[in-house]
Scaffold this motif. Structure first.
Motif, mmCIF file in Angstrom:
data_model
loop_
_atom_site.group_PDB
_atom_site.id
_atom_site.type_symbol
_atom_site.label_atom_id
_atom_site.label_comp_id
_atom_site.label_asym_id
_atom_site.label_seq_id
_atom_site.Cartn_x
_atom_site.Cartn_y
_atom_site.Cartn_z
ATOM 1 N N GLY A 168 0.809 -1.208 0.000
ATOM 2 C CA GLY A 168 0.000 0.000 0.000
ATOM 3 C C GLY A 168 0.841 1.256 0.000
ATOM 4 N N SER A 169 0.197 2.401 0.065
ATOM 5 C CA SER A 169 0.880 3.695 0.008
ATOM 6 C C SER A 169 0.416 4.588 1.146
ATOM 7 C CB SER A 169 0.600 4.391 -1.323
ATOM 8 O OG SER A 169 1.086 5.726 -1.309
ATOM 9 N N ILE A 170 1.378 5.252 1.814
ATOM 10 C CA ILE A 170 1.008 6.158 2.895
ATOM 11 C C ILE A 170 0.376 7.428 2.359
ATOM 12 C CG2 ILE A 170 2.809 5.281 4.429
ATOM 13 C CD1 ILE A 170 4.430 7.788 3.809
ATOM 14 N N ASN A 171 0.540 7.693 1.072
ATOM 15 C CA ASN A 171 -0.044 8.905 0.493
ATOM 16 C C ASN A 171 -1.565 8.861 0.487
ATOM 17 O OD1 ASN A 171 2.513 10.012 -0.054
ATOM 18 N ND2 ASN A 171 2.647 8.926 -2.013
ATOM 19 N N SER A 172 -2.135 7.678 0.590
ATOM 20 C CA SER A 172 -3.592 7.548 0.615
ATOM 21 C C SER A 172 -4.090 7.118 1.987
ATOM 22 C CB SER A 172 -4.049 6.540 -0.444
ATOM 23 O OG SER A 172 -3.435 5.272 -0.229
ATOM 24 N N TRP A 173 -3.219 7.255 2.999
ATOM 25 C CA TRP A 173 -3.587 6.860 4.371
ATOM 26 C C TRP A 173 -3.841 8.109 5.200
ATOM 27 C CZ3 TRP A 173 -0.787 7.083 9.232
ATOM 28 C CH2 TRP A 173 -1.366 6.306 10.250
ATOM 29 N N PHE A 174 -5.057 8.266 5.668
ATOM 30 C CA PHE A 174 -5.430 9.443 6.442
ATOM 31 C C PHE A 174 -6.127 9.005 7.724
ATOM 32 C CE2 PHE A 174 -5.281 10.852 2.008
ATOM 33 C CZ PHE A 174 -4.410 11.927 2.112
ATOM 34 N N PRO A 175 -5.356 8.828 8.799
ATOM 35 C CA PRO A 175 -5.953 8.418 10.076
ATOM 36 C C PRO A 175 -6.808 9.529 10.659
ATOM 37 C CG PRO A 175 -3.676 9.049 10.408
ATOM 38 C CD PRO A 175 -3.912 9.082 8.918
ATOM 39 N N ILE A 176 -7.706 9.153 11.562
ATOM 40 C CA ILE A 176 -8.550 10.128 12.247
ATOM 41 C C ILE A 176 -7.738 10.764 13.372
ATOM 42 C CG2 ILE A 176 -10.646 10.448 13.609
ATOM 43 C CD1 ILE A 176 -11.748 7.929 12.170
ATOM 44 N N ASN A 177 -7.666 12.092 13.385
ATOM 45 C CA ASN A 177 -6.910 12.789 14.423
ATOM 46 C C ASN A 177 -7.667 12.791 15.749
ATOM 47 O OD1 ASN A 177 -4.678 13.475 12.845
ATOM 48 N ND2 ASN A 177 -5.621 15.367 12.126
ATOM 49 N N LEU A 178 -6.975 12.420 16.814
ATOM 50 C CA LEU A 178 -7.519 12.534 18.168
ATOM 51 C C LEU A 178 -6.959 13.826 18.749
ATOM 52 C CD1 LEU A 178 -7.025 8.825 19.311
ATOM 53 C CD2 LEU A 178 -9.133 9.922 18.527
ATOM 54 N N SER A 179 -7.725 14.891 18.667
ATOM 55 C CA SER A 179 -7.188 16.237 18.910
ATOM 56 C C SER A 179 -7.772 16.945 20.128
ATOM 57 C CB SER A 179 -7.424 17.114 17.674
ATOM 58 O OG SER A 179 -8.800 17.152 17.349
ATOM 59 N N GLU A 180 -8.703 16.298 20.840
ATOM 60 C CA GLU A 180 -9.297 16.948 22.013
ATOM 61 C C GLU A 180 -8.682 16.375 23.285
ATOM 62 O OE1 GLU A 180 -11.303 19.453 21.900
ATOM 63 O OE2 GLU A 180 -11.421 19.424 19.704
ATOM 64 N N PRO A 181 -7.764 17.093 23.930
ATOM 65 C CA PRO A 181 -7.061 16.535 25.094
ATOM 66 C C PRO A 181 -7.979 16.187 26.260
ATOM 67 C CG PRO A 181 -6.562 18.877 24.821
ATOM 68 C CD PRO A 181 -7.282 18.440 23.592
ATOM 69 N N GLU A 182 -9.065 16.961 26.446
ATOM 70 C CA GLU A 182 -9.952 16.723 27.585
ATOM 71 C C GLU A 182 -10.700 15.397 27.466
ATOM 72 O OE1 GLU A 182 -10.061 19.394 25.668
ATOM 73 O OE2 GLU A 182 -9.220 20.999 26.916
#
Length: 577
Positions: free
Chosen positions: A179-193
């Motif tokens: 596979g290719s990392i260019n098409s890999w978009f993980p979901i960001n866990l961005s809320e620290p609380e």
């Protein structure tokens, strides 16, 4: 493309042959020849620091081990005779004269004001069994002779991966394509609380979960909190990592403090320093089951023993694979078979597994990276269960922007740190707001040991130690020869090694320091700019990183697009002569 099962088996067989050939050369060498060439060390047990669990060894000046290089510590029996009569090989020594041995790691040199003929070295990672064996020697102060040789290779681990592959030819994970990392978009866990609750919810909903943890994003803290939750649900939990260091870092987190007090946290092969640091930690044989509501900490090497005996048994309710960037695809597949739920935590933009004679690996299969870069392969094939921690607590805002080039610009700094400001001629050598600075050294000496660059590093380190004595400093390089020369130069001018680590980049993943200096010699420059290695080297520090190199403008062809972008936005530092 996927790699055929036959080629996967051939790869591990080849790695075992390469390992055996390398080890055989050392095993067959005369022990005194190894000693003369400083590739083996002979000293004496001199004491034990019970407050830290550190063994103190004494060596002759000029014949002592380098710091932070793993070794095997051997205690010869009384039949070995006088040192002058040691005419045998290292292999014969180990087989004929040694019953007690242990892994070990030299970590500091003791100040030696009274006898310049000797150097005293603090050693950690010594097994409890070894300590028990030398108990009378310590009590009676008999100072027995010991030998430190190269670290024993992880042969059993590779054998376990090969045997798992043979027995599980239809395993779905082993059939994955690169596979290719260019098409890999993980979901960001961005809320620290809500991070802990969100992560627990994700794990509850999925049998398998992937969490990418870029530098300084709190992976260890999160793992401890997740474990605390599931252990309180009376689950059997295991954390496995490549290194003991990563396991210990989890064990000391506040989230597991109550479980430690209740003796519910176990670890394979506890060392003397681990036992001292974490009194409630229980020593555990990996082949014995753990009870519900208890946690096992195990290295990949120890846990792989279960792959040799597993016949479909599920040993754990939750298994967390930490440091997963250094796992083969087979490691991930094999460990998945041991648990009902699995969480893979790592970052394939950092260091990959060590492959012996790596350039020839493609001769077995042109797609062999599918196996050797296991986390990358697994992640790009499972985007729907892939998540990324996007808040970094280590990196300043500028540093997060720089390192963010390796993560689609997704990193957000929550650091309260500032840059490092020195007085005197080096006041402009570090960026005042943190991040990475680049100093071009004109006419850098050639080779892997550029003396003028090393002299400069020693001067800068000495100024940091003088002006900020409590700062943790790392000096890094790609090559062992470079690192050895830096250490030798520092020893020659009596640089203090308190709060200072000098090492190759491949030995420090996971490390956090205040200040880092990364030396890129003019020889074999492309290896120092390897994207994963460069990312690790430049993301260790809280206050600032300094790259010392020749002018890179003519070497842009050696840089990946991400590294080139990183260099372009680096602070260009100078010395005020």
């Amino acid at each position: 493309m996927s790699v055929s099962i036959d080629n996967q088996i051939a790869f591990y067989e080849w790695q075992l042959r390469e390992q055996d050939l390398s080890w055989a050369k050392y095993h067959k060498a005369n022990i005194l020849d190894l000693y003369a060439s400083n590739t083996l060390y002979i000293g004496r047990i001199w004491g034990y620091d019970s407050n830290r669990g550190i063994l103190i060894l004494r060596f002759k000046k000029g014949k002592f081990p380098r710091l932070n290089v793993p070794l095997t510590l051997s205690y010869p029996n009384s039949t070995i005779g006088a040192l002058s009569n040691w005419v045998f090989s290292y292999g014969h020594f180990r087989e004929r004269f040694v019953k007690e041995y242990s892994n070990c790691l030299p970590i500091y040199y003791l100040p030696n004001e009274y006898n310049d003929a000797y150097r005293y070295v603090g050693i950690k990672n010594v097994s409890l069994e070894f300590l028990h064996h030398i108990k009378l020697d310590l009590e009676n102060k008999t100072h027995p002779i010991i030998v430190l040789g190269e670290e024993d290779p992880p042969r059993d681990y590779l054998v376990a991966l090969k045997e798992f592959t043979k027995k599980n030819k239809s395993n779905a994970t082993l059939q994955l394509s690169s596979g290719s990392i260019n098409s890999w978009f993980p979901i960001n866990l961005s809320e620290p609380e809500s991070l802990i609750d969100s992560t627990i919810s994700i794990i509850n909903q999925n049998q398998k979960t992937i969490i990418q943890g870029p530098p300084g994003t709190g992976k260890t803290f999160l793992i401890a909190e997740v474990c605390d939750y599931f252990l309180n649900k009376n689950m059997r939990v295991c954390i496995t990592a490549l290194t003991n260091k990563a396991l210990v870092e989890v064990a000391v987190k506040d989230g597991l403090a109550d479980l430690l007090k209740m003796n519910k946290i176990h670890k394979t092969n506890i060392s003397t320093d681990e036992s001292t640091l974490i009194p409630g930690l229980q020593n555990h044989d990996v082949t014995e089951p753990i009870a519900k509501g208890e946690l096992l900490l195990s290295t990949y090497y120890s846990l792989s023993k279960l792959l040799m005996k597993n016949i479909g048994n599920v040993y754990f309710d939750l298994l967390i694979i930490e440091e997963a960037s250094q796992a083969f695809l087979t490691t991930i597949a094999g460990f998945y078979s041991l648990s009902a739920k699995v969480v893979v935590v790592g970052d394939f933009m950092q260091l990959q597994p060590i492959v012996l004679n790596e350039k020839r690996a493609v001769d077995i299969d042109e797609d062999i990276l599918t196996i050797t870069q296991g986390l990358k392969t697994y992640s790009v094939n499972h985007e729907s269960i892939s998540y990324r921690l996007s808040n970094t607590y280590r990196l300043t805002e500028r540093s997060a922007t720089q390192t963010g080039v390796f993560y689609n610009g997704s990193l957000n700094s929550l650091s309260i740190e500032k840059g490092l400001v020195l007085k005197g001629i080096y006041k402009n050598i570090f960026c005042p707001v943190g991040g990475t600075s680049l100093f071009y050294l004109d006419n850098m000496d050639e080779g892997l040991v550029p003396k003028n660059a090393i002299d400069l590093i020693i001067k800068i380190v000495n100024q940091i130690q003088l002006q900020y004595p409590n700062k943790q400093i790392a000096v890094l390089a790609k090559f062992k020869d470079t690192v050895h020369a830096i250490i030798d130069g520092m020893l020659n001018v009596n640089t203090g090694f308190r709060n200072l680590e000098v090492n190759t980049v491949d030995r420090i993943q996971g490390m956090t320091v205040d200040v880092c200096i990364y030396l890129i010699p003019s020889q074999k420059t492309q290896y120092s700019f390897n994207e994963n290695l460069f990312n690790v080297a430049t993301s260790r520090s809280k206050n600032g990183t300094l790259i010392i190199a020749e002018d890179l403008l003519s070497n842009h062809k050696l840089l990946s697009p991400n590294v080139r972008k990183y260099i372009d936005i680096a602070y260009k530092s100078k010395i005020n002569e």
